[in-house]
Design a protein around this motif. Structure first.
Motif, PDB file in Angstrom:
ATOM      1  N   GLY A  13       7.982 -11.263   0.613  1.00  0.00           N
ATOM      2  CA  GLY A  13       7.087 -11.541  -0.513  1.00  0.00           C
ATOM      3  C   GLY A  13       6.130 -12.673  -0.199  1.00  0.00           C
ATOM      4  O   GLY A  13       4.934 -12.595  -0.476  1.00  0.00           O
ATOM      5  N   GLU A  23       0.438  -7.299  -5.060  1.00  0.00           N
ATOM      6  CA  GLU A  23       1.270  -6.211  -5.587  1.00  0.00           C
ATOM      7  C   GLU A  23       2.523  -6.022  -4.738  1.00  0.00           C
ATOM      8  O   GLU A  23       3.633  -5.877  -5.258  1.00  0.00           O
ATOM      9  CB  GLU A  23       0.486  -4.909  -5.665  1.00  0.00           C
ATOM     10  N   GLY A  24       2.353  -6.014  -3.434  1.00  0.00           N
ATOM     11  CA  GLY A  24       3.496  -5.895  -2.543  1.00  0.00           C
ATOM     12  C   GLY A  24       4.435  -7.079  -2.678  1.00  0.00           C
ATOM     13  O   GLY A  24       5.661  -6.907  -2.678  1.00  0.00           O
ATOM     14  N   ARG A  26       4.794  -8.984  -5.347  1.00  0.00           N
ATOM     15  CA  ARG A  26       5.472  -8.833  -6.649  1.00  0.00           C
ATOM     16  C   ARG A  26       6.683  -7.916  -6.509  1.00  0.00           C
ATOM     17  O   ARG A  26       7.770  -8.220  -6.973  1.00  0.00           O
ATOM     18  CB  ARG A  26       4.501  -8.275  -7.684  1.00  0.00           C
ATOM     19  N   ASP A  27       6.483  -6.803  -5.847  1.00  0.00           N
ATOM     20  CA  ASP A  27       7.571  -5.842  -5.689  1.00  0.00           C
ATOM     21  C   ASP A  27       8.722  -6.426  -4.866  1.00  0.00           C
ATOM     22  O   ASP A  27       9.895  -6.215  -5.194  1.00  0.00           O
ATOM     23  CB  ASP A  27       7.058  -4.558  -5.052  1.00  0.00           C
ATOM     24  N   ALA A  28       8.411  -7.171  -3.821  1.00  0.00           N
ATOM     25  CA  ALA A  28       9.458  -7.774  -2.989  1.00  0.00           C
ATOM     26  C   ALA A  28      10.255  -8.809  -3.779  1.00  0.00           C
ATOM     27  O   ALA A  28      11.488  -8.832  -3.715  1.00  0.00           O
ATOM     28  CB  ALA A  28       8.840  -8.408  -1.742  1.00  0.00           C
ATOM     29  N   TYR A  29       9.551  -9.651  -4.541  1.00  0.00           N
ATOM     30  CA  TYR A  29      10.252 -10.659  -5.333  1.00  0.00           C
ATOM     31  C   TYR A  29      11.109  -9.999  -6.416  1.00  0.00           C
ATOM     32  O   TYR A  29      12.236 -10.425  -6.663  1.00  0.00           O
ATOM     33  CB  TYR A  29       9.269 -11.630  -5.985  1.00  0.00           C
ATOM     34  N   ARG A  30      10.584  -8.973  -7.041  1.00  0.00           N
ATOM     35  CA  ARG A  30      11.359  -8.280  -8.071  1.00  0.00           C
ATOM     36  C   ARG A  30      12.609  -7.635  -7.470  1.00  0.00           C
ATOM     37  O   ARG A  30      13.674  -7.657  -8.085  1.00  0.00           O
ATOM     38  CB  ARG A  30      10.497  -7.250  -8.791  1.00  0.00           C
ATOM     39  N   ARG A  31      12.489  -7.076  -6.279  1.00  0.00           N
ATOM     40  CA  ARG A  31      13.657  -6.486  -5.620  1.00  0.00           C
ATOM     41  C   ARG A  31      14.682  -7.571  -5.273  1.00  0.00           C
ATOM     42  O   ARG A  31      15.891  -7.352  -5.386  1.00  0.00           O
ATOM     43  CB  ARG A  31      13.248  -5.704  -4.376  1.00  0.00           C
ATOM     44  N   LEU A  46       7.431 -14.736  -7.758  1.00  0.00           N
ATOM     45  CA  LEU A  46       7.017 -13.703  -8.701  1.00  0.00           C
ATOM     46  C   LEU A  46       5.922 -14.235  -9.619  1.00  0.00           C
ATOM     47  O   LEU A  46       4.940 -13.543  -9.895  1.00  0.00           O
ATOM     48  CB  LEU A  46       8.230 -13.229  -9.512  1.00  0.00           C
ATOM     49  N   TYR A  50       2.219 -12.612  -9.917  1.00  0.00           N
ATOM     50  CA  TYR A  50       1.644 -12.194 -11.194  1.00  0.00           C
ATOM     51  C   TYR A  50       0.353 -12.956 -11.493  1.00  0.00           C
ATOM     52  O   TYR A  50      -0.613 -12.381 -11.994  1.00  0.00           O
ATOM     53  CB  TYR A  50       2.636 -12.407 -12.340  1.00  0.00           C
TER      54      TYR A  50
END
Length: 85
Positions: A13, A23-24, A26-31, A46, A50
């Protein structure tokens, strides 16, 4: 075993965010939060992702969550102030 996935996701992330892929990132942090929802770095990253994406409400929520884990962090306080929290 799941815990071992968190550090690489946060690092990924961070890398994506530094390369302009919010966007990538964000997705890594959310995972990473799926595996461990109690990490400052995941919530702070994150929030930064955002914020980069222009989603100030979600950024503020993520920064406020990060502040729960490191309430004296200057960067978090500045981010929260910047977003009007």
């Amino acid at each position: 075993p799941e815990q071992e996935r968190v550090a690489p996701l946060i690092a990924f992330g961070d890398l994506l965010l530094s390369q302009g892929d919010a966007e990538g990132a964000r997705d890594a942090y959310r995972r990473s939060l799926v595996y461990d929802p109690f990490l400052f770095d995941s919530h702070f990253g994150l929030g930064a992702a955002y914020e980069e994406l222009g989603n100030e409400k979600a950024a503020l929520q993520a920064y406020e969550e990060a502040a729960r884990f490191d309430p004296n962090n200057v960067e978090v306080a500045e981010a929260i102030d910047r977003l009007g929290g």
